[in-house]
Motif scaffolding. Structure first.
Motif, short mmCIF file in Angstrom:
data_model
loop_
_atom_site.label_atom_id
_atom_site.label_comp_id
_atom_site.label_asym_id
_atom_site.label_seq_id
_atom_site.Cartn_x
_atom_site.Cartn_y
_atom_site.Cartn_z
N GLU A 1 0.79 -1.22 0.00
CA GLU A 1 0.00 0.00 0.00
C GLU A 1 0.83 1.28 0.00
O GLU A 1 0.34 2.32 -0.42
CB GLU A 1 -0.94 -0.01 1.20
N HIS B 1 2.07 8.34 8.68
CA HIS B 1 0.74 8.62 8.13
C HIS B 1 0.02 7.33 7.73
O HIS B 1 -1.18 7.18 7.95
CB HIS B 1 0.81 9.58 6.95
N TRP B 2 0.76 6.40 7.14
CA TRP B 2 0.15 5.13 6.77
C TRP B 2 -0.32 4.37 8.00
O TRP B 2 -1.41 3.77 7.98
CB TRP B 2 1.15 4.29 5.96
N GLY C 1 -1.41 5.64 10.78
CA GLY C 1 -2.65 6.27 11.21
C GLY C 1 -3.83 5.74 10.42
O GLY C 1 -4.89 5.41 10.98
N PHE C 2 -3.65 5.62 9.12
CA PHE C 2 -4.69 5.06 8.26
C PHE C 2 -4.94 3.59 8.61
O PHE C 2 -6.08 3.15 8.75
CB PHE C 2 -4.28 5.19 6.78
N TYR C 3 -3.88 2.84 8.77
CA TYR C 3 -3.96 1.40 9.04
C TYR C 3 -4.72 1.12 10.33
O TYR C 3 -5.53 0.20 10.40
CB TYR C 3 -2.55 0.82 9.12
N ASN C 4 -4.48 1.90 11.36
CA ASN C 4 -5.09 1.66 12.67
C ASN C 4 -6.45 2.30 12.86
O ASN C 4 -7.25 1.80 13.64
CB ASN C 4 -4.15 2.13 13.78
N HIS C 5 -6.72 3.39 12.18
CA HIS C 5 -7.95 4.14 12.45
C HIS C 5 -9.02 4.02 11.36
O HIS C 5 -10.20 4.16 11.65
CB HIS C 5 -7.63 5.62 12.67
N ARG C 6 -8.61 3.79 10.12
CA ARG C 6 -9.60 3.78 9.04
C ARG C 6 -9.63 2.50 8.22
O ARG C 6 -10.68 2.14 7.71
CB ARG C 6 -9.36 4.97 8.10
N ARG C 7 -8.52 1.83 8.08
CA ARG C 7 -8.48 0.64 7.23
C ARG C 7 -9.21 -0.50 7.91
O ARG C 7 -8.93 -0.84 9.05
CB ARG C 7 -7.03 0.23 6.97
N ARG C 8 -10.15 -1.10 7.20
CA ARG C 8 -10.93 -2.20 7.76
C ARG C 8 -10.19 -3.51 7.56
O ARG C 8 -9.61 -3.75 6.51
CB ARG C 8 -12.30 -2.26 7.10
N ALA D 1 -11.95 -1.26 11.85
CA ALA D 1 -10.58 -0.74 12.01
C ALA D 1 -10.08 -1.24 13.37
O ALA D 1 -10.87 -1.44 14.30
CB ALA D 1 -10.58 0.77 11.97
#
Length: 80
Positions: free
Chosen positions: A27, A47-48, A50-57, A65
């Motif tokens: 990714e 930043h990745w 943050g996405f991985y832990n908070h938004r990525r399902r 998440a």
């Protein structure tokens, strides 16, 4: 970053770390030739994460998440 370190032949011990790093590479790194400096690379990974832990399902935890899964698990444990 360091990869998980286990004994040879115990792939189950490193399965979670291997999956995480595969996602990171797939990714974050496609079509990427590099970053201008170490700070920029660290910031991109930050930043990745943050996405991985908070938004990525994640399918393994019911398409939630990780942060949402943790909150739900904690709430259920307190209620019990």
């Amino acid at each position: 970053m360091r990869r998980a370190m286990g004994t040879v032949g115990t792939s189950a011990d490193n399965a979670a770390a291997g999956s995480f790093f595969a996602s990171l590479k797939r990714e974050l790194l496609p079509d990427r030739r590099g970053w201008p400096n170490e700070r920029a690379a660290r910031l991109a990974v930050f930043h990745w994460l943050g996405f991985y832990n908070h938004r990525r399902r994640h399918s393994s935890i019911g398409c939630l998440a990780p942060v949402a899964f943790e909150r739900r698990s904690t709430t259920r444990a307190i209620a019990a």
